[in-house]
Scaffold this active site. Sequence first.
Site, PDB file in Angstrom:
ATOM      1  N   ASP A 204      33.843  62.440 149.625  1.00 22.00           N
ATOM      2  CA  ASP A 204      34.742  63.054 150.602  1.00 22.00           C
ATOM      3  C   ASP A 204      33.852  63.811 151.585  1.00 22.00           C
ATOM      4  O   ASP A 204      33.356  64.905 151.278  1.00 22.00           O
ATOM      5  CB  ASP A 204      35.712  63.995 149.877  1.00 22.00           C
ATOM      6  CG  ASP A 204      36.586  64.779 150.856  1.00 22.00           C
ATOM      7  OD1 ASP A 204      36.336  64.732 152.076  1.00 22.00           O
ATOM      8  OD2 ASP A 204      37.516  65.465 150.387  1.00 22.00           O
ATOM      9  N   ARG A 239      43.459  65.976 164.485  1.00 27.49           N
ATOM     10  CA  ARG A 239      43.756  66.196 163.068  1.00 27.49           C
ATOM     11  C   ARG A 239      44.253  64.891 162.467  1.00 27.49           C
ATOM     12  O   ARG A 239      45.316  64.391 162.824  1.00 27.49           O
ATOM     13  CB  ARG A 239      44.825  67.273 162.903  1.00 27.49           C
ATOM     14  CG  ARG A 239      44.480  68.573 163.586  1.00 27.49           C
ATOM     15  CD  ARG A 239      45.333  69.692 163.092  1.00 27.49           C
ATOM     16  NE  ARG A 239      44.823  70.138 161.825  1.00 27.49           N
ATOM     17  CZ  ARG A 239      43.847  71.048 161.696  1.00 27.49           C
ATOM     18  NH1 ARG A 239      43.286  71.582 162.762  1.00 27.49           N
ATOM     19  NH2 ARG A 239      43.426  71.411 160.516  1.00 27.49           N
TER      20      ARG A 239
END
Length: 422
Positions: A204, A239
């Site tokens: 990640d 985002r």
Amino acid sequence: MLDIAEEKVALKQADPEIFRLIEEEEVYQKESIRLIPSENYVSQAVLEASGSVLTNKYSEGYPGKRYYEGQRFIDELETLVQDRAKALFGVEHANVQPYSGSPANLEAYYALLEPGDKIMGMSLPDGGHLTHGWQVNFSARFYSAVQYGVDPVTHLIDYDKVRELAKKERPKIVVAGATAYPRQFDFAALSEIAREVDAYFLADVSHIAGLIVAGAHPDPAPHADVITTTTHKTLRGPRGAMILCREEHAKAIDRAVFPALQGGPHNHTTAAIGVALREAATDEFRAYGHQIVTNAKALAGELLERGFSLVAGGTDNHLILIDLTNKEVFGKKCAKALDRAGIVCNYNTIPNDPRKPFSPSGIRIGTPAITSRGMAEPEMRQIAEWMDQVVSAPEDEAVTDRVRAEVAELCASFPVPGLPNA
Ligand code: DSN
């Protein structure tokens, strides 16, 4: 350049309350030093794509296989963005639809694991993320979770200990990634550990994606089965998030995103991600990524000189975790005083924090946003000096007021990308 009011005439007329709040946030973003390491300023081009008519369109499915008609431009758009992601990160498959980082991780687990399988990730108080198996999160409730941490003295990941834990616990997936780890990840070592126990390896890279594509952090692509990343941190996009993977996992990942866990993709965000990926493929962005690290190292050095104690002794990425236990003030009070002085940061736990997460011992700062404004080493010295002054007198309004005025003056010389700066 248009000023804020001229730019948003329709919004101002239709909804003065929302207009006012956006306008005030714009001024706040311009006049303060944003040190939250997961935030950034996107370009005008990213903002325009993000605010486009693509928000009007439903596109459940994938290019060439949709459940809504009228996709003639959307299919081309999503394919283009997938191609840019694959080229930039050097991966075989890219899914650009995840709504954000937590859904992306849920989708990766859904694709690779069965409910109850074991996840091994870095613990939240040691710098990991909620979705890496922290107890209050879905990742520990729908799966079983074991957590590795950092060495209590060096604050570094001890890869021998991680190996030991993996051999004892036999997780089905090993997760690398953090929100508050100021050093580099050894992706090769973690993937080797995963292989040794027949586990998948998930990287990640939400915080460091921009550093990776700039060549300022080691690359997980040769090692990871799956890479998840948000797009709005060092990568400087809107985002959103992406899941990148080897071809062998492509089908499972795509099915996990849609139809398993999401509905229609946010096409305006997909477009804005595409714009950010194009920007991130430039020499200018490479220089930006390296300058983020140069600035973080410079800021860390200046803070150390002023008696601040830094977790892991410093940084080699974009973030710095300050342990305030040798100061008179704890994280939350410090972060609030700094905010009053125009310097925005997070209060944050430190490894083995004796205090609670809502009032922890540390603060977390980072350089992606200020580097986007063009700030460099001289400004890092000035920021450290202001931080020292505020932390030494967090209740002294004369100090916070003076620093806020000086911060606003400095900020006026460093235009914010994407905002009217006239
Ligand atoms: N909220 C992000 C951060 O600030 O690090 C992680 O999800």
